[in-house]
Design a protein around this motif. Structure first.
Motif, mmCIF file in Angstrom:
data_model
loop_
_atom_site.group_PDB
_atom_site.id
_atom_site.type_symbol
_atom_site.label_atom_id
_atom_site.label_comp_id
_atom_site.label_asym_id
_atom_site.label_seq_id
_atom_site.Cartn_x
_atom_site.Cartn_y
_atom_site.Cartn_z
ATOM 1 N N VAL A 9 0.847 -1.204 0.000
ATOM 2 C CA VAL A 9 0.000 0.000 0.000
ATOM 3 C C VAL A 9 0.879 1.249 0.000
ATOM 4 C CG1 VAL A 9 -1.619 1.357 1.390
ATOM 5 C CG2 VAL A 9 -2.027 -1.092 1.038
ATOM 6 N N ASP A 10 1.932 1.235 0.805
ATOM 7 C CA ASP A 10 2.849 2.381 0.829
ATOM 8 C C ASP A 10 3.413 2.635 -0.575
ATOM 9 O OD1 ASP A 10 4.505 4.433 1.758
ATOM 10 O OD2 ASP A 10 6.092 3.057 2.367
ATOM 11 N N ALA A 11 3.841 1.545 -1.233
ATOM 12 C CA ALA A 11 4.406 1.689 -2.590
ATOM 13 C C ALA A 11 3.382 2.305 -3.542
ATOM 14 C CB ALA A 11 4.866 0.331 -3.109
ATOM 15 N N LEU A 12 2.143 1.842 -3.433
ATOM 16 C CA LEU A 12 1.099 2.372 -4.314
ATOM 17 C C LEU A 12 0.901 3.874 -4.072
ATOM 18 C CD1 LEU A 12 -0.984 1.658 -6.458
ATOM 19 C CD2 LEU A 12 -2.522 0.871 -4.646
ATOM 20 N N THR A 13 0.978 4.288 -2.812
ATOM 21 C CA THR A 13 0.832 5.732 -2.530
ATOM 22 C C THR A 13 1.972 6.537 -3.160
ATOM 23 O OG1 THR A 13 2.066 5.849 -0.425
ATOM 24 C CG2 THR A 13 -0.265 5.250 -0.286
ATOM 25 N N HIS A 14 3.153 5.935 -3.258
ATOM 26 C CA HIS A 14 4.271 6.668 -3.869
ATOM 27 C C HIS A 14 3.977 6.979 -5.340
ATOM 28 C CE1 HIS A 14 7.033 4.736 -0.626
ATOM 29 N NE2 HIS A 14 6.330 5.745 -0.164
ATOM 30 N N ALA A 15 3.385 5.993 -6.039
ATOM 31 C CA ALA A 15 3.040 6.223 -7.448
ATOM 32 C C ALA A 15 1.975 7.319 -7.556
ATOM 33 C CB ALA A 15 2.554 4.923 -8.078
ATOM 34 N N ALA A 52 -0.240 13.339 0.994
ATOM 35 C CA ALA A 52 -0.497 12.183 1.872
ATOM 36 C C ALA A 52 0.692 11.967 2.793
ATOM 37 C CB ALA A 52 -0.787 10.925 1.049
ATOM 38 N N HIS A 53 1.893 12.098 2.241
ATOM 39 C CA HIS A 53 3.071 11.919 3.084
ATOM 40 C C HIS A 53 3.260 13.094 4.047
ATOM 41 C CE1 HIS A 53 3.884 8.438 0.657
ATOM 42 N NE2 HIS A 53 4.876 8.110 1.473
ATOM 43 N N ALA A 54 2.948 14.310 3.593
ATOM 44 C CA ALA A 54 3.077 15.469 4.485
ATOM 45 C C ALA A 54 2.103 15.362 5.659
ATOM 46 C CB ALA A 54 2.819 16.755 3.704
ATOM 47 N N ALA A 97 1.786 3.803 12.302
ATOM 48 C CA ALA A 97 2.681 3.207 11.302
ATOM 49 C C ALA A 97 2.493 3.930 9.965
ATOM 50 C CB ALA A 97 2.385 1.729 11.154
ATOM 51 N N HIS A 98 3.598 4.197 9.277
ATOM 52 C CA HIS A 98 3.590 4.979 8.037
ATOM 53 C C HIS A 98 2.524 4.514 7.023
ATOM 54 C CE1 HIS A 98 5.290 7.299 4.703
ATOM 55 N NE2 HIS A 98 5.347 6.183 4.002
ATOM 56 N N PRO A 99 2.430 3.193 6.728
ATOM 57 C CA PRO A 99 1.449 2.787 5.702
ATOM 58 C C PRO A 99 0.008 3.092 6.095
ATOM 59 C CG PRO A 99 3.054 1.053 6.078
ATOM 60 C CD PRO A 99 3.248 2.060 7.178
HETATM 61 FE FE LIG Z 1 5.846 6.188 1.897
#
Ligand SMILES: [Fe+2]
Length: 397
Positions: free
Chosen positions: A192-198, A260-262, A274-276
């Protein structure tokens, strides 16, 4: 505006790629390396095989096996001092995001100073980091192709970023064999984290056709292979997941990350989320927020996420993309929303104000009010008031 694209990491991908780790270290001229991992990975047969490959290639190994959930500043500074005193020439990281972020921090500090605190922010060091070989065991943080490390300062309860063009890993080895032992929960969180990066990279104002191609294909590849990879253990799907997470991070390494990351950062630093869970529950809403300023992109992304967008208006297509994302979350057992124990309602305003500095400029302006923008290279400006609305949506309100 003018743009640059930079990604110097050599990528070895496929079944058996890990067998080449010894040759890769030798190829970099490394006589002694620090191998960074965590206790669970240290017990895996593929980890022992990787150490054998290094030793057979004549590379001496020093071990650090104590990484935890987050990369920690104290680990990094101590291991960097050890690298200097033991004559370590390079860092090999075998693990997930926290392992790779730990090793990257070590590689930066060992070459530049005494503490990562002196090198926070983007590009804040002068000498190249020690050469790094990364073996991601999740698909994943994408840290294996990233110049950045995200680190927890345990004393000050902050998540911090460091890194620059001089801290790209030299080699990334993407071998799907490492995913076989990954617990399902961890596999879901990292994917899920990877998908958010895209998704994040696709909606920044630094995005280019080059990063858009990577982000869009990565989103499609990741969303299309996560069920088979994680629920069925399909080896080909695992390999696609690994490639997709690397592609996502190459995209966001150049186009950067966004809202989302901010907005997740204060939840991670102050509420220990947790980050994800932070980025995963935020991104359906930050995606829709930004798609209003880039409707055609919103439409294409929705299609990449698996939504049938034929005959829909742009707004309907984005909603269908959100729905496709939520159905993926449901199938994988990932939450659509945060609970009140994860994000207490009375702290939403405080979190929105704490999110103002964003990821890349760790300084809070002197005066913050509802109209202050969240620092993010996004296609649409988000204010503190907007951020409160996004957090509320994370609750499902
Ligand atoms: Fe991330």
């Amino acid at each position: 505006m003018s743009y640059t694209y930079f990604m110097p990491t050599r990528i070895a991908w496929g079944v058996g790629a890990l067998d080449g780790i010894g040759a890769a270290a030798r190829g970099l001229g490394l006589g002694r390396v620090l191998v960074v991992t965590d206790p669970a990975i240290a017990a895996q047969p593929f980890f022992a095989a990787a150490l054998d490959s290094l030793r057979e290639a004549g590379v001496a190994v020093a071990l650090f096996e104590e990484c935890g959930i987050d990369a920690r500043l104290s680990h990094i500074d101590a291991q960097a001092a050890r690298c200097r005193s033991e004559g370590v020439a390079g860092v090999v990281c075998i693990g997930g995001g926290s392992v790779m972020c730990t090793g990257k921090g070590v590689a930066i500090v060992a070459a530049n100073g005494t503490s990562l605190r002196e090198h926070l922010g983007a590009g804040n060091f002068e000498r190249p980091a020690l050469p790094m070989i990364m073996v991601p065991t999740t698909a994943g943080s994408g840290s294996e192709v990233s110049q950045y490390t995200i680190v927890k300062d345990e004393e000050r309860h902050l998540k911090l970023l460091a890194g620059g063009p001089l801290s790209f890993p030299a080699v990334a080895i993407l071998d799907p064999c490492v995913l076989a032992s990954l617990p399902r929960g961890a596999a879901v969180m990292s994917a899920v984290d990877a998908l958010t990066h895209a998704i994040e990279a696709y909606f920044t104002d630094l995005a280019t056709p080059l990063t858009d191609a990577l982000a869009l294909e990565a989103a499609s590849l990741q969303a299309g292979s996560m069920r088979a990879s994680i629920l069925d253990g399909d080896a080909e799907a695992r390999a696609r997941n690994l490639m997709a997470s690397a592609m996502s991070n190459i995209a966001c390494g150049n186009a950067r990350l966004s809202h989302a990351h901010a907005l997740s950062l204060p939840l991670e630093g102050h509420l220990d989320l947790a980050h994800p869970f932070g980025v995963g529950t935020l991104v359906p809403w930050t995606m829709a927020f930004n798609a209003e300023a880039a409707p055609e992109k919103g439409r294409r992304l929705a299609g990449a996420l698996g939504a049938d967008i034929r005959g829909l208006t742009d707004a309907e297509a984005v909603a269908a993309g959100q729905d496709a994302l939520f159905r993926l979350y449901d199938d994988l057992g990932f939450p659509r929303h945060l609970g009140p124990d994860q994000l207490p309602a009375e702290r939403v305003g405080e979190m929105a104000r704490l999110a103002v500095p964003g990821l890349y400029a760790p300084r809070t302006p002197e005066h913050v009010d509802a109209s202050t923008p969240i620092a993010a290279p996004a296609v649409r400006t988000m204010t503190v008031a907007d951020a409160v609305g996004i957090y509320e949506r994370c609750f499902g309100r």
